[in-house]
Write a protein that holds these residues in place. Structure first.
Motif, PDB file in Angstrom:
ATOM      1  N   VAL A 222     -30.371  40.622 -50.577  1.00  0.00           N
ATOM      2  CA  VAL A 222     -29.350  41.533 -50.046  1.00  0.00           C
ATOM      3  C   VAL A 222     -28.180  41.511 -51.013  1.00  0.00           C
ATOM      4  CG1 VAL A 222     -29.949  41.298 -47.591  1.00  0.00           C
ATOM      5  CG2 VAL A 222     -28.393  39.653 -48.641  1.00  0.00           C
ATOM      6  N   GLU A 223     -27.404  42.578 -51.025  1.00  0.00           N
ATOM      7  CA  GLU A 223     -26.220  42.529 -51.885  1.00  0.00           C
ATOM      8  C   GLU A 223     -25.109  41.745 -51.207  1.00  0.00           C
ATOM      9  OE1 GLU A 223     -24.639  46.386 -52.816  1.00  0.00           O
ATOM     10  OE2 GLU A 223     -23.615  46.604 -50.899  1.00  0.00           O
ATOM     11  N   LEU A 224     -24.232  41.155 -52.017  1.00  0.00           N
ATOM     12  CA  LEU A 224     -23.090  40.413 -51.491  1.00  0.00           C
ATOM     13  C   LEU A 224     -21.835  41.234 -51.718  1.00  0.00           C
ATOM     14  CD1 LEU A 224     -23.874  36.739 -52.579  1.00  0.00           C
ATOM     15  CD2 LEU A 224     -24.495  37.963 -50.485  1.00  0.00           C
ATOM     16  N   PRO A 225     -21.194  41.653 -50.630  1.00  0.00           N
ATOM     17  CA  PRO A 225     -20.032  42.546 -50.756  1.00  0.00           C
ATOM     18  C   PRO A 225     -18.825  41.823 -51.339  1.00  0.00           C
ATOM     19  CG  PRO A 225     -20.320  41.872 -48.479  1.00  0.00           C
ATOM     20  CD  PRO A 225     -21.504  41.338 -49.231  1.00  0.00           C
ATOM     21  N   ARG A 226     -17.952  42.619 -51.960  1.00  0.00           N
ATOM     22  CA  ARG A 226     -16.741  42.064 -52.551  1.00  0.00           C
ATOM     23  C   ARG A 226     -15.666  41.804 -51.503  1.00  0.00           C
ATOM     24  NH1 ARG A 226     -15.065  41.458 -57.651  1.00  0.00           N
ATOM     25  NH2 ARG A 226     -16.942  42.544 -58.377  1.00  0.00           N
ATOM     26  N   SER A 227     -15.662  42.594 -50.443  1.00  0.00           N
ATOM     27  CA  SER A 227     -14.599  42.472 -49.442  1.00  0.00           C
ATOM     28  C   SER A 227     -15.074  43.023 -48.107  1.00  0.00           C
ATOM     29  CB  SER A 227     -13.361  43.251 -49.879  1.00  0.00           C
ATOM     30  OG  SER A 227     -13.626  44.655 -49.856  1.00  0.00           O
ATOM     31  N   MET A 228     -14.375  42.653 -47.048  1.00  0.00           N
ATOM     32  CA  MET A 228     -14.680  43.207 -45.744  1.00  0.00           C
ATOM     33  C   MET A 228     -14.298  44.683 -45.668  1.00  0.00           C
ATOM     34  SD  MET A 228     -16.416  41.556 -43.611  1.00  0.00           S
ATOM     35  CE  MET A 228     -16.060  42.664 -42.248  1.00  0.00           C
ATOM     36  N   ALA A 229     -13.305  45.102 -46.435  1.00  0.00           N
ATOM     37  CA  ALA A 229     -12.971  46.530 -46.464  1.00  0.00           C
ATOM     38  C   ALA A 229     -14.166  47.336 -46.958  1.00  0.00           C
ATOM     39  CB  ALA A 229     -11.756  46.764 -47.351  1.00  0.00           C
ATOM     40  N   ALA A 230     -14.859  46.816 -47.959  1.00  0.00           N
ATOM     41  CA  ALA A 230     -16.038  47.513 -48.473  1.00  0.00           C
ATOM     42  C   ALA A 230     -17.150  47.538 -47.434  1.00  0.00           C
ATOM     43  CB  ALA A 230     -16.518  46.838 -49.750  1.00  0.00           C
ATOM     44  N   VAL A 231     -17.291  46.466 -46.666  1.00  0.00           N
ATOM     45  CA  VAL A 231     -18.314  46.422 -45.614  1.00  0.00           C
ATOM     46  C   VAL A 231     -18.012  47.460 -44.545  1.00  0.00           C
ATOM     47  CG1 VAL A 231     -19.288  45.021 -43.761  1.00  0.00           C
ATOM     48  CG2 VAL A 231     -18.903  44.018 -46.017  1.00  0.00           C
ATOM     49  N   ARG A 232     -16.760  47.510 -44.101  1.00  0.00           N
ATOM     50  CA  ARG A 232     -16.400  48.448 -43.041  1.00  0.00           C
ATOM     51  C   ARG A 232     -16.582  49.894 -43.482  1.00  0.00           C
ATOM     52  NH1 ARG A 232     -12.576  44.213 -41.953  1.00  0.00           N
ATOM     53  NH2 ARG A 232     -11.116  45.076 -43.490  1.00  0.00           N
ATOM     54  N   ALA A 233     -16.457  50.167 -44.762  1.00  0.00           N
ATOM     55  CA  ALA A 233     -16.601  51.530 -45.265  1.00  0.00           C
ATOM     56  C   ALA A 233     -18.051  51.915 -45.547  1.00  0.00           C
ATOM     57  CB  ALA A 233     -15.777  51.695 -46.543  1.00  0.00           C
ATOM     58  N   SER A 234     -18.969  50.962 -45.478  1.00  0.00           N
ATOM     59  CA  SER A 234     -20.365  51.238 -45.809  1.00  0.00           C
ATOM     60  C   SER A 234     -21.107  51.826 -44.617  1.00  0.00           C
ATOM     61  CB  SER A 234     -21.062  49.961 -46.285  1.00  0.00           C
ATOM     62  OG  SER A 234     -21.176  49.022 -45.222  1.00  0.00           O
ATOM     63  N   ARG A 235     -22.261  52.450 -44.898  1.00  0.00           N
ATOM     64  CA  ARG A 235     -23.099  53.045 -43.864  1.00  0.00           C
ATOM     65  C   ARG A 235     -24.184  52.038 -43.453  1.00  0.00           C
ATOM     66  NH1 ARG A 235     -24.429  58.114 -47.556  1.00  0.00           N
ATOM     67  NH2 ARG A 235     -24.324  56.348 -49.012  1.00  0.00           N
ATOM     68  N   PRO A 236     -24.287  51.750 -42.153  1.00  0.00           N
ATOM     69  CA  PRO A 236     -25.178  50.673 -41.709  1.00  0.00           C
ATOM     70  C   PRO A 236     -26.651  50.852 -42.055  1.00  0.00           C
ATOM     71  CG  PRO A 236     -23.629  51.258 -39.973  1.00  0.00           C
ATOM     72  CD  PRO A 236     -23.478  52.283 -41.044  1.00  0.00           C
ATOM     73  N   ASP A 237     -27.110  52.081 -42.231  1.00  0.00           N
ATOM     74  CA  ASP A 237     -28.540  52.286 -42.485  1.00  0.00           C
ATOM     75  C   ASP A 237     -28.870  52.415 -43.958  1.00  0.00           C
ATOM     76  OD1 ASP A 237     -27.145  54.758 -42.516  1.00  0.00           O
ATOM     77  OD2 ASP A 237     -29.012  55.876 -42.253  1.00  0.00           O
ATOM     78  N   VAL A 238     -27.878  52.273 -44.850  1.00  0.00           N
ATOM     79  CA  VAL A 238     -28.089  52.495 -46.276  1.00  0.00           C
ATOM     80  C   VAL A 238     -28.014  51.165 -47.021  1.00  0.00           C
ATOM     81  CG1 VAL A 238     -27.285  53.700 -48.344  1.00  0.00           C
ATOM     82  CG2 VAL A 238     -27.092  54.801 -46.090  1.00  0.00           C
ATOM     83  N   PRO A 239     -29.058  50.779 -47.734  1.00  0.00           N
ATOM     84  CA  PRO A 239     -29.006  49.532 -48.508  1.00  0.00           C
ATOM     85  C   PRO A 239     -28.067  49.673 -49.699  1.00  0.00           C
ATOM     86  CG  PRO A 239     -31.043  50.694 -48.975  1.00  0.00           C
ATOM     87  CD  PRO A 239     -30.373  51.451 -47.866  1.00  0.00           C
ATOM     88  N   SER A 240     -27.471  48.544 -50.108  1.00  0.00           N
ATOM     89  CA  SER A 240     -26.584  48.514 -51.282  1.00  0.00           C
ATOM     90  C   SER A 240     -25.516  49.592 -51.196  1.00  0.00           C
ATOM     91  CB  SER A 240     -27.400  48.670 -52.569  1.00  0.00           C
ATOM     92  OG  SER A 240     -28.236  47.556 -52.776  1.00  0.00           O
ATOM     93  N   ASP A 241     -24.817  49.627 -50.075  1.00  0.00           N
ATOM     94  CA  ASP A 241     -23.844  50.706 -49.855  1.00  0.00           C
ATOM     95  C   ASP A 241     -22.404  50.231 -49.841  1.00  0.00           C
ATOM     96  OD1 ASP A 241     -23.622  53.546 -49.446  1.00  0.00           O
ATOM     97  OD2 ASP A 241     -22.958  53.134 -47.392  1.00  0.00           O
ATOM     98  N   THR A 242     -22.148  48.950 -50.181  1.00  0.00           N
ATOM     99  CA  THR A 242     -20.758  48.522 -50.267  1.00  0.00           C
ATOM    100  C   THR A 242     -20.246  48.785 -51.684  1.00  0.00           C
ATOM    101  OG1 THR A 242     -21.246  46.231 -50.908  1.00  0.00           O
ATOM    102  CG2 THR A 242     -21.164  46.719 -48.544  1.00  0.00           C
ATOM    103  N   ALA A 243     -19.030  49.265 -51.773  1.00  0.00           N
ATOM    104  CA  ALA A 243     -18.450  49.630 -53.071  1.00  0.00           C
ATOM    105  C   ALA A 243     -18.229  48.386 -53.932  1.00  0.00           C
ATOM    106  CB  ALA A 243     -17.130  50.369 -52.856  1.00  0.00           C
TER     107      ALA A 243
END
Length: 618
Positions: A574-595
């Motif tokens: 799985v990818e490791l996000p840089r921040s929780m802001a990036a997690v909140r902005a990502s789409r739950p059904d899309v892999p590798s979707d955190t900025a």
């Protein structure tokens, strides 16, 4: 070991399960499972048929204590088996191996007291890893211990997955566990979701290949008397939970597809069906805003959803195995003083009777975690459940029992179980896999660790760390510090299972960050983080000298990886996000979707070569 064994006039050895002294076709081991089902089905009473539709959880009690209530409710084993005619039990925590075997054999003897001697199918949640959550997975205990499936995905070797599944099959068989409530092939596309450790990560291709290997190892090419029947879950893919919340709980009921990736999440289940999975389990989640073929899908939990189970699963995907609902969809209960509301998402307003009716209408064959045979019988009396529909599910359930050979011999040998469960070669294979799954993310010349060091440790057994050199208690005296952390989660404890279900923010508490930063200012730090789901590692990334993650590893296995005695070959599943802001902005059904992720899916470093010594765990 068998009971009621006799020989027919023409020399056929069989179990006279109904005690009539005649070799009936369903007792005849020479006939096919389908032929035996066809004979038994019309012999059964409505009460016996209703009992086959329920799959209850149970604890292991004293062997033969059939009139003593069990640890999971007021009913006695006799009430459940000979009263309600239940014969599917998901077994929780196990006592020592021989005690487990004696209890199971005694339960099978109890089952022989029922009118047609239908044997019990004992099932199990995953129990070969490190997760300890009695509603989802159990730590290995006496069995061989392996990394969680997420760690097998990090290793990326389908042959190893099949080998693990084959070892698990042997240990399950030795214990009398004939059904596996796994594998779990949901795609881990929402970083906060709590159920990622038992998945194969975010990649649909990996999950599809690995579920095929898993089923080959557990079931074999064709399910038979030496196999374990698998229920693949959670159909049609449980990963895209809104805000990553878990649908065991009312606030987590919504499953969403803002990226339009429903078909991507479905792909591993197509592979499981093609590989012959014995059963499938729909998820608790309730789809919100989902359309299929241009038509909106009803916003009710997947087990209640006829469009999903009958339309998609039965008709479009041609699945004719057992559909087993997840646990507790009908009845509100209280467990260990905590509420456990029925997961009847979208149909909370319905009565228990109406919920059972809808589950069966949608396409479920068995109801998990319930004992409400009375509701099935009431639906029959009212004409809302037809005999034909009831027989359809009973036929599927019975077929699996016959395929497993349970009608011919459901008993387990104590001595064989003692030799097989936790065998040395199995433990060694699991230990090696734990170390190989370790994933190196950062290494500034400190790894592999050499011998003869002065080592300061946190979260590591000093006795194990002594294999590196001298363990010191003051970081100022150390050459290197080895620190182990677990991925963070928010503490919650309103509902049963909630405290053990890791949810919420992926940020480490400030106090933990400050402690590691202060330590790193005094001594080079090797930081290991156990990932049962992703974590925001940004505060540590440029502070520590080496950063690694594991997916279930003992201290000995971790140190084998850090020293290179077993080469760590993990790559992030799985990818490791840089921040929780990036997690909140990502789409739950899309892999590798955190900025701008800190570490992308598939990342991992190899260690420089080093001479191999004896493993720490040897």
């Amino acid at each position: 070991m068998t009971r009621r064994t006799t020989t027919s006039p023409d020399g056929v050895t069989f179990r006279d399960l109904n005690g009539n002294g005649v070799l009936d076709p369903y007792e005849d081991p020479r006939l096919s499972p389908a032929e035996r089902v066809a004979d038994l089905l019309p012999r059964l009473s409505a009460e016996e048929k209703a009992g086959l539709l329920f799959h209850m959880i149970t604890g292991v009690g004293e062997p033969g204590a059939h009139d003593v209530p069990g640890p999971f409710g007021p009913r006695t084993p006799r009430d459940l088996v000979t009263g309600l005619h239940l014969n599917h039990f998901n077994v929780g925590q196990l006592p020592p191996v021989r005690e487990t075997v004696r209890w199971q054999n005694a339960m099978q003897e109890l089952a022989e007291e029922t009118p047609h001697g239908i044997p019990i199918t004992f099932s199990s949640d995953p129990r070969h890893g490190f997760t300890q959550n009695i509603g989802m997975a159990l730590a290995a205990d006496a069995l061989s211990q392996w990394p969680e499936p997420l760690g097998l995905a990090a290793i990326g070797d389908p042959e190893l997955v099949q080998r693990f599944a084959d070892i698990a099959r042997q240990e399950y068989l030795a214990l009398g566990l004939r059904a596996a409530l796994h594998p779990q092939v949901d795609l881990a596309t929402e970083p906060r979701w709590a159920r990622q450790a038992q998945t194969f990560g975010q990649d649909r291709a990996t999950a599809s290949v690995f579920v095929t290997a898993w089923l080959r190892g557990m079931q074999g090419e064709v399910l038979g008397s030496d196999g374990v029947a698998c229920t693949t879950k959670h159909f049609p893919g449980g990963g895209p939970q809104a805000d990553g919340e878990d649908p065991h709980f009312p606030y987590g009921r919504e499953q969403v597809y803002p990226g339009g990736r429903f078909d991507e999440h479905l792909e591993p289940f197509r592979a499981a069906i093609a590989a012959g999975t014995s059963g499938l389990m729909p998820y608790y989640g309730m789809p919100v805003g989902l359309s299929l073929d241009g038509e909106p899908v009803e916003e009710v939990g997947f087990a209640f959803n006829r469009r999903i189970l009958t339309g998609l699963l039965r008709q479009e995907l041609s699945f004719d195995g057992v559909v087993l609902s997840d646990w507790g969809l009908v009845t509100d209960v209280e467990v260990f003083g905590k509420p456990f509301p029925a997961k009847a998402w979208g149909v909370e307003h319905l009565s228990p009777l109406e919920r059972v009716a809808l589950l069966l209408e949608a396409g479920c064959d068995q109801l998990g975690g319930e004992t409400r045979t009375d509701l099935v019988l009431e639906l029959l009396r009212q004409g809302r459940l037809t005999d034909e529909r009831l027989d359809e599910s009973v036929r599927r359930v019975l077929l699996v029992k016959f395929q497993l050979g349970l009608f011919d011999d459901p008993y387990v040998d104590e001595d064989a179980a003692g030799r097989v469960v936790g065998a040395a070669e199995f433990r060694a294979a699991g230990h090696r896999a734990q170390a190989e799954a370790v994933t190196v993310l950062r290494n500034e010349g400190v790894l592999p660790l050499g011998k003869g060091r002065r080592v300061y440790v946190e979260g590591v057994d000093p006795g194990v760390a002594a294999g590196l050199g001298t363990v010191v208690t003051d970081p100022a005296d150390a050459d290197v510090a080895v620190v182990r952390l677990a991925a963070p989660h928010e503490a919650r404890d309103t509902y049963f299972l909630e405290a053990m279900t890791h949810q919420g923010s992926l940020d480490f508490p400030a106090a933990v960050v400050d402690r590691i930063v202060a330590l790193a200012a005094r001594v080079p730090v090797v930081l290991d983080v156990y990932l049962d789901r992703p974590a925001v590692l940004s505060p540590f990334d440029e502070v520590v000298r080496a950063l690694v993650v594991d997916f279930g590893a003992s201290d000995a296995a971790l140190l084998d990886a850090l020293t290179g005695r077993v080469s760590p070959r993990g790559r992030l599943p799985v990818e490791l996000p840089r921040s929780m802001a990036a997690v909140r902005a990502s789409r739950p059904d899309v892999p590798s979707d955190t900025a701008d992720p800190l570490y992308p899916h598939g990342f991992g470093l190899d260690l420089p070569p080093t001479p191999h010594g004896s493993p720490v765990g040897s």
